[in-house]
Design a protein around this motif. Structure first.
Motif, PDB file in Angstrom:
ATOM      1  N   ASN A  22      42.978  43.959  40.766  1.00 41.86           N
ATOM      2  CA  ASN A  22      43.194  42.551  41.089  1.00 41.86           C
ATOM      3  C   ASN A  22      44.359  42.689  42.125  1.00 41.86           C
ATOM      4  OD1 ASN A  22      41.643  40.804  39.440  1.00 41.86           O
ATOM      5  ND2 ASN A  22      43.111  41.308  37.805  1.00 41.86           N
ATOM      6  N   ALA A  23      45.451  43.616  42.125  1.00 46.30           N
ATOM      7  CA  ALA A  23      46.562  43.566  42.983  1.00 46.30           C
ATOM      8  C   ALA A  23      45.794  44.185  44.300  1.00 46.30           C
ATOM      9  CB  ALA A  23      47.638  44.291  42.395  1.00 46.30           C
ATOM     10  N   LEU A  24      45.263  45.217  44.294  1.00 48.92           N
ATOM     11  CA  LEU A  24      44.520  45.887  45.518  1.00 48.92           C
ATOM     12  C   LEU A  24      43.731  44.997  46.209  1.00 48.92           C
ATOM     13  CD1 LEU A  24      44.736  48.394  47.203  1.00 48.92           C
ATOM     14  CD2 LEU A  24      42.747  49.332  45.881  1.00 48.92           C
ATOM     15  N   ALA A  25      42.980  44.345  45.788  1.00 47.78           N
ATOM     16  CA  ALA A  25      42.157  43.219  46.359  1.00 47.78           C
ATOM     17  C   ALA A  25      42.856  42.322  47.206  1.00 47.78           C
ATOM     18  CB  ALA A  25      41.017  42.597  45.317  1.00 47.78           C
ATOM     19  N   SER A  26      44.022  41.841  46.477  1.00 48.72           N
ATOM     20  CA  SER A  26      44.858  40.823  47.269  1.00 48.72           C
ATOM     21  C   SER A  26      45.574  41.341  48.285  1.00 48.72           C
ATOM     22  CB  SER A  26      45.792  40.059  46.169  1.00 48.72           C
ATOM     23  OG  SER A  26      45.330  39.417  45.087  1.00 48.72           O
ATOM     24  N   LYS A  27      45.973  42.785  48.094  1.00 45.50           N
ATOM     25  CA  LYS A  27      46.697  43.288  49.264  1.00 45.50           C
ATOM     26  C   LYS A  27      45.869  43.598  50.506  1.00 45.50           C
ATOM     27  CE  LYS A  27      50.498  44.377  48.914  1.00 45.50           C
ATOM     28  NZ  LYS A  27      51.652  43.622  49.391  1.00 45.50           N
ATOM     29  N   ILE A  28      44.628  44.000  50.095  1.00 44.54           N
ATOM     30  CA  ILE A  28      43.448  44.260  51.193  1.00 44.54           C
ATOM     31  C   ILE A  28      43.430  42.775  51.978  1.00 44.54           C
ATOM     32  CG2 ILE A  28      41.205  44.709  51.580  1.00 44.54           C
ATOM     33  CD1 ILE A  28      41.312  46.534  49.284  1.00 44.54           C
ATOM     34  N   ARG A  29      43.397  41.834  51.091  1.00 44.70           N
ATOM     35  CA  ARG A  29      43.185  40.541  52.122  1.00 44.70           C
ATOM     36  C   ARG A  29      44.370  40.345  52.857  1.00 44.70           C
ATOM     37  NH1 ARG A  29      43.076  34.664  49.256  1.00 44.70           N
ATOM     38  NH2 ARG A  29      45.034  35.451  48.585  1.00 44.70           N
ATOM     39  N   LEU A  44      39.158  35.990  48.609  1.00 40.72           N
ATOM     40  CA  LEU A  44      39.029  36.651  47.414  1.00 40.72           C
ATOM     41  C   LEU A  44      37.762  35.905  46.746  1.00 40.72           C
ATOM     42  CD1 LEU A  44      42.852  37.676  46.141  1.00 40.72           C
ATOM     43  CD2 LEU A  44      40.647  39.187  47.121  1.00 40.72           C
ATOM     44  N   GLU A  45      37.146  36.594  46.190  1.00 45.83           N
ATOM     45  CA  GLU A  45      35.912  36.044  45.366  1.00 45.83           C
ATOM     46  C   GLU A  45      35.790  36.852  43.941  1.00 45.83           C
ATOM     47  OE1 GLU A  45      34.146  33.350  45.653  1.00 45.83           O
ATOM     48  OE2 GLU A  45      34.739  32.850  47.816  1.00 45.83           O
ATOM     49  N   VAL A  46      35.559  36.203  42.933  1.00 50.27           N
ATOM     50  CA  VAL A  46      35.666  36.926  41.472  1.00 50.27           C
ATOM     51  C   VAL A  46      34.125  36.761  40.809  1.00 50.27           C
ATOM     52  CG1 VAL A  46      36.430  36.992  39.311  1.00 50.27           C
ATOM     53  CG2 VAL A  46      37.798  36.813  41.281  1.00 50.27           C
ATOM     54  N   TYR A  47      33.472  37.757  40.676  1.00 49.75           N
ATOM     55  CA  TYR A  47      32.232  37.749  39.728  1.00 49.75           C
ATOM     56  C   TYR A  47      32.520  38.211  38.359  1.00 49.75           C
ATOM     57  CZ  TYR A  47      31.014  42.480  41.056  1.00 49.75           C
ATOM     58  OH  TYR A  47      30.926  43.974  41.211  1.00 49.75           O
ATOM     59  N   VAL A  48      31.993  37.752  37.531  1.00 48.23           N
ATOM     60  CA  VAL A  48      32.069  37.777  35.980  1.00 48.23           C
ATOM     61  C   VAL A  48      30.852  38.801  35.614  1.00 48.23           C
ATOM     62  CG1 VAL A  48      32.394  37.205  33.635  1.00 48.23           C
ATOM     63  CG2 VAL A  48      33.413  35.927  35.637  1.00 48.23           C
ATOM     64  N   VAL A  49      31.090  40.075  34.751  1.00 47.84           N
ATOM     65  CA  VAL A  49      29.942  40.628  34.198  1.00 47.84           C
ATOM     66  C   VAL A  49      30.610  40.968  32.644  1.00 47.84           C
ATOM     67  CG1 VAL A  49      29.223  41.795  36.260  1.00 47.84           C
ATOM     68  CG2 VAL A  49      30.920  42.827  34.837  1.00 47.84           C
ATOM     69  N   GLU A  50      29.188  40.968  31.841  1.00 50.33           N
ATOM     70  CA  GLU A  50      29.731  41.514  30.571  1.00 50.33           C
ATOM     71  C   GLU A  50      29.620  42.819  30.270  1.00 50.33           C
ATOM     72  OE1 GLU A  50      26.859  39.777  27.230  1.00 50.33           O
ATOM     73  OE2 GLU A  50      28.645  38.546  26.819  1.00 50.33           O
ATOM     74  N   ASP A  51      30.401  43.388  29.689  1.00 48.19           N
ATOM     75  CA  ASP A  51      30.523  44.726  29.352  1.00 48.19           C
ATOM     76  C   ASP A  51      30.041  44.887  28.028  1.00 48.19           C
ATOM     77  OD1 ASP A  51      30.471  47.439  29.235  1.00 48.19           O
ATOM     78  OD2 ASP A  51      32.834  47.500  29.806  1.00 48.19           O
ATOM     79  N   ILE A  52      28.630  45.165  27.981  1.00 39.94           N
ATOM     80  CA  ILE A  52      27.972  45.200  26.797  1.00 39.94           C
ATOM     81  C   ILE A  52      28.048  46.585  26.014  1.00 39.94           C
ATOM     82  CG2 ILE A  52      26.441  43.419  27.313  1.00 39.94           C
ATOM     83  CD1 ILE A  52      24.302  45.436  27.487  1.00 39.94           C
ATOM     84  N   ILE A 106      36.431  40.620  44.622  1.00 40.65           N
ATOM     85  CA  ILE A 106      35.895  41.404  45.786  1.00 40.65           C
ATOM     86  C   ILE A 106      36.630  40.714  47.057  1.00 40.65           C
ATOM     87  CG2 ILE A 106      33.876  42.377  44.695  1.00 40.65           C
ATOM     88  CD1 ILE A 106      32.572  40.120  46.132  1.00 40.65           C
ATOM     89  N   VAL A 107      36.574  41.548  47.981  1.00 36.42           N
ATOM     90  CA  VAL A 107      37.012  40.808  49.344  1.00 36.42           C
ATOM     91  C   VAL A 107      35.923  40.436  50.056  1.00 36.42           C
ATOM     92  CG1 VAL A 107      38.655  40.793  51.522  1.00 36.42           C
ATOM     93  CG2 VAL A 107      39.361  42.054  49.248  1.00 36.42           C
ATOM     94  N   GLU A 108      35.800  39.190  50.772  1.00 42.12           N
ATOM     95  CA  GLU A 108      34.710  38.926  51.458  1.00 42.12           C
ATOM     96  C   GLU A 108      35.229  38.420  52.908  1.00 42.12           C
ATOM     97  OE1 GLU A 108      31.327  37.285  48.408  1.00 42.12           O
ATOM     98  OE2 GLU A 108      32.504  35.900  49.750  1.00 42.12           O
ATOM     99  N   ILE A 109      34.536  38.874  53.720  1.00 39.35           N
ATOM    100  CA  ILE A 109      35.238  38.465  55.137  1.00 39.35           C
ATOM    101  C   ILE A 109      33.793  37.584  55.810  1.00 39.35           C
ATOM    102  CG2 ILE A 109      35.538  39.312  57.610  1.00 39.35           C
ATOM    103  CD1 ILE A 109      36.417  41.900  56.419  1.00 39.35           C
ATOM    104  N   ARG A 110      34.325  36.579  56.319  1.00 34.12           N
ATOM    105  CA  ARG A 110      33.447  35.326  56.523  1.00 34.12           C
ATOM    106  C   ARG A 110      33.717  34.827  57.906  1.00 34.12           C
ATOM    107  NH1 ARG A 110      29.884  33.426  52.739  1.00 34.12           N
ATOM    108  NH2 ARG A 110      30.227  34.178  50.835  1.00 34.12           N
ATOM    109  N   ILE A 118      30.156  38.366  56.380  1.00 34.84           N
ATOM    110  CA  ILE A 118      30.107  39.451  57.535  1.00 34.84           C
ATOM    111  C   ILE A 118      30.178  40.597  56.701  1.00 34.84           C
ATOM    112  CG2 ILE A 118      30.695  40.198  59.830  1.00 34.84           C
ATOM    113  CD1 ILE A 118      29.388  37.625  59.749  1.00 34.84           C
ATOM    114  N   SER A 119      31.235  40.786  56.116  1.00 36.48           N
ATOM    115  CA  SER A 119      31.514  42.126  55.350  1.00 36.48           C
ATOM    116  C   SER A 119      31.897  42.014  54.063  1.00 36.48           C
ATOM    117  CB  SER A 119      32.642  42.903  56.210  1.00 36.48           C
ATOM    118  OG  SER A 119      32.087  43.340  57.397  1.00 36.48           O
ATOM    119  N   CYS A 120      31.837  42.858  53.130  1.00 38.30           N
ATOM    120  CA  CYS A 120      32.065  42.717  51.897  1.00 38.30           C
ATOM    121  C   CYS A 120      32.639  44.085  51.343  1.00 38.30           C
ATOM    122  CB  CYS A 120      30.744  42.791  50.724  1.00 38.30           C
ATOM    123  SG  CYS A 120      31.220  42.564  49.250  1.00 38.30           S
ATOM    124  N   ILE A 121      34.091  43.880  50.797  1.00 38.90           N
ATOM    125  CA  ILE A 121      34.765  45.122  50.372  1.00 38.90           C
ATOM    126  C   ILE A 121      34.724  45.217  48.751  1.00 38.90           C
ATOM    127  CG2 ILE A 121      37.011  46.261  50.184  1.00 38.90           C
ATOM    128  CD1 ILE A 121      37.547  44.862  52.949  1.00 38.90           C
TER     129      ILE A 121
END
Length: 259
Positions: A22-29, A44-52, A106-110, A118-121
């Motif tokens: 979380n901190a690195l994504a914010s710092k990159i932005r 900053l966008e957040v997607y949710v996954v279930e670790d099954i 994740i970091v999205e550049i729009r 345009i770009s996704c990190i």
């Protein structure tokens, strides 16, 4: 306090990883935002996954999940059996390992005119690097490529599998990659335990100058800001997988002034 390591700190790959991610994504932005104005914006966008299948991360990423209980006598209503055959009581009771909800930033550049991606990190999470999450992530990579989106992947985790295979893929603990839209190639920055994280370009639309991302500076900044040294016991081995003898020797040379 700065990290004892001038490079990636392998101790960050354990239960602190969610905070590091979380901190690195914010710092990159924060690093990119001034370079992108006014035509682009970093979001900053957040997607949710279930670790099954979190069993492989118990005690590493999910330390509080590991609970073992010795079966003890207790006052319960006995089960009714139709025979007189005595049954053997269980000696150990284990908790059912439930799926874990993982939030991945994740970091999205729009572009600011039309909000087009345009770009996704992507900073890879452990769930991205093992099944079934690995298969889902590979499909996401393909969707981004088909949509002509530049993709930067930052893999700072030694465990797990890479999201793509190639016979010339180097055997290194960390890997930074850039897949430029419509290029048909992947640029790689292999990183050993002793290597400084690279400074890379972040491509935008054709005709616009690339942004620049200093990954080592970002990691150093969040380590100091978060005070990770207060939570890490450097007298213990780092999270698995095990390091080579050469890496262990190098690591403890850097830890001598701290331990």
């Amino acid at each position: 306090m700065p990290s004892p390591f001038p490079v990636m700190d392998p101790y960050l790959e354990g239960y602190l990883w969610s905070d590091v991610h979380n901190a690195l994504a914010s710092k990159i932005r924060a690093f990119l935002a001034p370079q992108l104005r006014p035509k682009y914006a970093a979001r900053l966008e957040v997607y949710v996954v279930e670790d099954i299948s979190p069993a492989s991360e118990i005690g590493i990423l999910y330390p509080d999940v590991e609970v073992l209980q010795i079966k003890q006598s207790r006052n319960v209503t006995p089960a009714i059996h139709t025979s007189n055959i005595a049954t053997t009581p269980p000696l150990l009771t284990l908790p059912v390992i439930q799926p874990v909800i993982v939030r991945i930033p994740i970091v999205e550049i729009r572009d600011t005119a039309n909000n087009v991606l345009i770009s996704c990190i992507e900073i890879l999470s452990p769930v991205n690097k093992r099944e079934p999450g690995l298969a889902h992530y590979r499909k996401k990579r393909q969707r981004l490529y088909n949509a002509n989106v530049h993709l930067i992947e930052i893999d700072l985790l030694r465990r797990g599998n890479r999201p793509f295979n190639h016979p010339r893929l180097p055997d290194v603990p960390y890997l930074i990659t850039l897949t430029q839209a419509r290029s048909g190639v992947i640029d790689l920055w292999p990183v050993t335990l002793q290597d400084t994280l690279p400074t890379i370009t972040v491509p935008l639309r054709e005709g616009d100058p690339d942004a620049v991302l200093e990954l080592q500076a970002g990691l150093n900044a969040i380590y100091d800001e978060a005070g990770y040294d207060l939570s890490i016991d450097y007298t213990q081995p780092p999270p698995p997988p095990a390091l080579s003898d050469a890496d262990i020797e190098w690591m403890y040379k850097h830890l001598q002034n701290m331990i």
